[in-house]
Write a protein that holds these residues in place. Structure first.
Motif, PDB file in Angstrom:
ATOM      1  N   VAL A 117      -8.987   2.132  -0.578  1.00 43.83           N
ATOM      2  CA  VAL A 117      -8.438   0.887  -0.076  1.00 43.83           C
ATOM      3  C   VAL A 117      -9.606   0.002   0.358  1.00 43.83           C
ATOM      4  O   VAL A 117     -10.584   0.486   0.925  1.00 43.83           O
TER       5      VAL A 117
ATOM      6  N   TYR B  15     -14.884  -0.167   1.989  1.00 47.35           N
ATOM      7  CA  TYR B  15     -14.172   0.656   1.009  1.00 47.35           C
ATOM      8  C   TYR B  15     -13.819   1.964   1.696  1.00 47.35           C
ATOM      9  O   TYR B  15     -14.700   2.709   2.111  1.00 47.35           O
TER      10      TYR B  15
ATOM     11  N   GLU C 149     -12.307   5.450   1.112  1.00 41.78           N
ATOM     12  CA  GLU C 149     -11.954   6.371   0.022  1.00 41.78           C
ATOM     13  C   GLU C 149     -10.965   7.401   0.524  1.00 41.78           C
ATOM     14  O   GLU C 149     -11.198   8.052   1.536  1.00 41.78           O
ATOM     15  N   LYS C 150      -9.868   7.539  -0.198  1.00 46.80           N
ATOM     16  CA  LYS C 150      -8.844   8.510   0.176  1.00 46.80           C
ATOM     17  C   LYS C 150      -9.216   9.902  -0.329  1.00 46.80           C
ATOM     18  O   LYS C 150      -9.936  10.046  -1.310  1.00 46.80           O
TER      19      LYS C 150
ATOM     20  N   LEU D 279       0.861  -1.170   0.000  1.00 46.65           N
ATOM     21  CA  LEU D 279       0.000   0.000   0.000  1.00 46.65           C
ATOM     22  C   LEU D 279       0.899   1.222   0.000  1.00 46.65           C
ATOM     23  O   LEU D 279       2.008   1.186   0.537  1.00 46.65           O
ATOM     24  N   PRO D 280       0.457   2.338  -0.586  1.00 51.67           N
ATOM     25  CA  PRO D 280       1.338   3.492  -0.724  1.00 51.67           C
ATOM     26  C   PRO D 280       1.752   4.137   0.594  1.00 51.67           C
ATOM     27  O   PRO D 280       2.828   4.661   0.693  1.00 51.67           O
TER      28      PRO D 280
ATOM     29  N   GLY E 252      -8.957   2.512  -7.855  1.00 51.40           N
ATOM     30  CA  GLY E 252      -7.730   3.256  -7.575  1.00 51.40           C
ATOM     31  C   GLY E 252      -7.900   4.453  -6.663  1.00 51.40           C
ATOM     32  O   GLY E 252      -6.944   5.162  -6.387  1.00 51.40           O
ATOM     33  N   ARG E 253      -9.108   4.690  -6.142  1.00 52.98           N
ATOM     34  CA  ARG E 253      -9.344   5.870  -5.306  1.00 52.98           C
ATOM     35  C   ARG E 253      -9.378   5.566  -3.818  1.00 52.98           C
ATOM     36  O   ARG E 253      -9.631   6.461  -3.015  1.00 52.98           O
TER      37      ARG E 253
ATOM     38  N   LYS F 297      -6.239  -4.186   0.537  1.00 55.88           N
ATOM     39  CA  LYS F 297      -5.742  -4.076  -0.833  1.00 55.88           C
ATOM     40  C   LYS F 297      -6.200  -2.768  -1.443  1.00 55.88           C
ATOM     41  O   LYS F 297      -7.189  -2.181  -0.997  1.00 55.88           O
ATOM     42  N   PRO F 298      -5.517  -2.280  -2.473  1.00 57.88           N
ATOM     43  CA  PRO F 298      -6.002  -1.096  -3.186  1.00 57.88           C
ATOM     44  C   PRO F 298      -7.346  -1.404  -3.839  1.00 57.88           C
ATOM     45  O   PRO F 298      -7.594  -2.523  -4.281  1.00 57.88           O
ATOM     46  N   SER F 299      -8.233  -0.420  -3.899  1.00 59.07           N
ATOM     47  CA  SER F 299      -9.537  -0.628  -4.537  1.00 59.07           C
ATOM     48  C   SER F 299      -9.367  -0.751  -6.048  1.00 59.07           C
ATOM     49  O   SER F 299      -8.378  -0.287  -6.615  1.00 59.07           O
ATOM     50  N   GLU F 300     -10.354  -1.369  -6.681  1.00 60.12           N
ATOM     51  CA  GLU F 300     -10.304  -1.559  -8.137  1.00 60.12           C
ATOM     52  C   GLU F 300     -10.330  -0.236  -8.882  1.00 60.12           C
ATOM     53  O   GLU F 300      -9.741  -0.116  -9.946  1.00 60.12           O
TER      54      GLU F 300
END
Length: 137
Positions: free
Chosen positions: A45, A108, A110-111, A18-19, A42-43, A37-40
């Motif tokens: 986790v 989910y 969201e970042k 993860l970043p 990309g926004r 995991k990263p979400s599909e």
């Protein structure tokens, strides 16, 4: 795969990093983080939490840092989303939820958008259409 236990959270090594560290902890005697995991899209986790003991838990708290702006309960393919309220305490944010016996819950996180990006106003995300259509022979 290696795992390490830190209190109520079991950490494991996976195939992709993860970043940045996002989660601060899981406050529960009966829940385990199964995967992160990263979400599909990309926004955000995806965090999967499950109850392994056959007991219903009504008060579970997942805490995370202030880069997370919204949290949704979603399904395994990240299609349908139900917004969960975030509690803020300083730079830490958390969300509360419950788990039934042996339930797996997919969250989910969201970042915050990166400068120059905008986020959707809707809290419901539609299922993306397939990229390739298959025909029967």
């Amino acid at each position: 795969v290696s795992t390490q236990s830190t209190g109520n959270v079991i950490l494991g090594t996976g195939t992709g990093p993860l970043p940045e560290p996002l989660l601060n902890g899981l406050d529960s005697d009966g829940a385990v983080i199964q995967s992160i995991k990263p979400s599909e899209d990309g926004r955000g986790v995806i965090v999967r939490v499950y109850e392994p003991y056959g007991t219903k838990w009504e008060h579970i708290k997942l805490s995370f840092n202030d880069t997370i702006c919204r949290v949704f309960e979603t399904n395994a393919v990240e299609a349908m989303r139900k917004s969960l309220p975030i509690t803020k305490e300083g730079s830490e944010r958390s969300v509360g939820f419950g788990l039934n016996s042996f339930e797996i819950k997919t969250l989910y996180l969201e970042k915050e958008p990166v400068s120059g990006q905008t986020r959707r106003a809707s809290s419901t995300v539609s299922t993306p259409s397939p990229k390739k259509k298959f025909r029967r022979a």
